[in-house]
Scaffold this motif. Structure first.
Motif, PDB file in Angstrom:
ATOM      1  N   LYS A  44      56.402   0.304  18.011  1.00 38.71           N
ATOM      2  CA  LYS A  44      57.031   0.204  16.513  1.00 38.71           C
ATOM      3  C   LYS A  44      56.562   1.295  15.810  1.00 38.71           C
ATOM      4  O   LYS A  44      55.350   1.729  15.939  1.00 38.71           O
ATOM      5  N   ASN A  77      61.428   8.278  15.725  1.00 36.11           N
ATOM      6  CA  ASN A  77      61.902   6.996  16.243  1.00 36.11           C
ATOM      7  C   ASN A  77      62.088   6.796  17.570  1.00 36.11           C
ATOM      8  O   ASN A  77      61.916   6.087  18.467  1.00 36.11           O
ATOM      9  N   ASN A  78      62.844   8.057  18.126  1.00 39.29           N
ATOM     10  CA  ASN A  78      63.231   7.982  19.622  1.00 39.29           C
ATOM     11  C   ASN A  78      62.082   8.131  20.519  1.00 39.29           C
ATOM     12  O   ASN A  78      61.978   7.692  21.564  1.00 39.29           O
ATOM     13  N   GLN A 121      60.537   4.533  20.474  1.00 42.48           N
ATOM     14  CA  GLN A 121      61.472   3.688  21.283  1.00 42.48           C
ATOM     15  C   GLN A 121      61.287   3.770  22.895  1.00 42.48           C
ATOM     16  O   GLN A 121      61.362   2.837  23.500  1.00 42.48           O
ATOM     17  N   LYS A 174      63.064  11.957  11.387  1.00 36.13           N
ATOM     18  CA  LYS A 174      62.762  10.747  11.532  1.00 36.13           C
ATOM     19  C   LYS A 174      63.262   9.889  12.731  1.00 36.13           C
ATOM     20  O   LYS A 174      62.778   9.169  13.358  1.00 36.13           O
ATOM     21  N   LYS A 175      64.433  10.310  12.947  1.00 38.41           N
ATOM     22  CA  LYS A 175      65.104   9.824  14.107  1.00 38.41           C
ATOM     23  C   LYS A 175      64.415  10.398  15.317  1.00 38.41           C
ATOM     24  O   LYS A 175      64.405   9.789  16.343  1.00 38.41           O
TER      25      LYS A 175
END
Length: 62
Positions: A59, A50-51, A54, A46-47
Motif C-alpha cells: 500500500k 503506484n505501479n 502494486q 505518482k502513477k
C-alpha cells in the motif's frame, strides 16, 4: 511496518528506486505501508510509484 519518504518531482525516480528496494528486500514482511510526503509530484510520476508498489501487493499513500 510503516515507512515514510519525502520527495519532490525531481527526485521521484530516486524515491521509486528506494521503494522498489524496500519491497524487494522485505518480501517476507506481513504488512508494509508506504507514505510519501510529496512536493508537487506529477500525476505521471505518482502513477509510476503506484505501479511499483502494486507489483509487490503493498500500500502507498501519496
Amino acid at each position: 511496518m510503516n515507512i515514510v519518504y519525502y520527495s519532490s518531482d525531481l527526485f521521484s525516480e530516486m524515491c521509486g528506486v528506494a521503494i522498489q528496494s524496500l519491497c524487494e528486500n522485505n518480501k517476507d514482511a506481513d504488512d508494509i505501508n508506504i507514505y510519501v510526503v510529496e512536493d508537487n509530484i506529477s500525476d505521471e510520476n505518482k502513477k509510476r510509484l503506484n505501479n511499483i508498489v502494486q507489483h509487490f501487493s503493498r500500500k502507498i499513500f501519496l
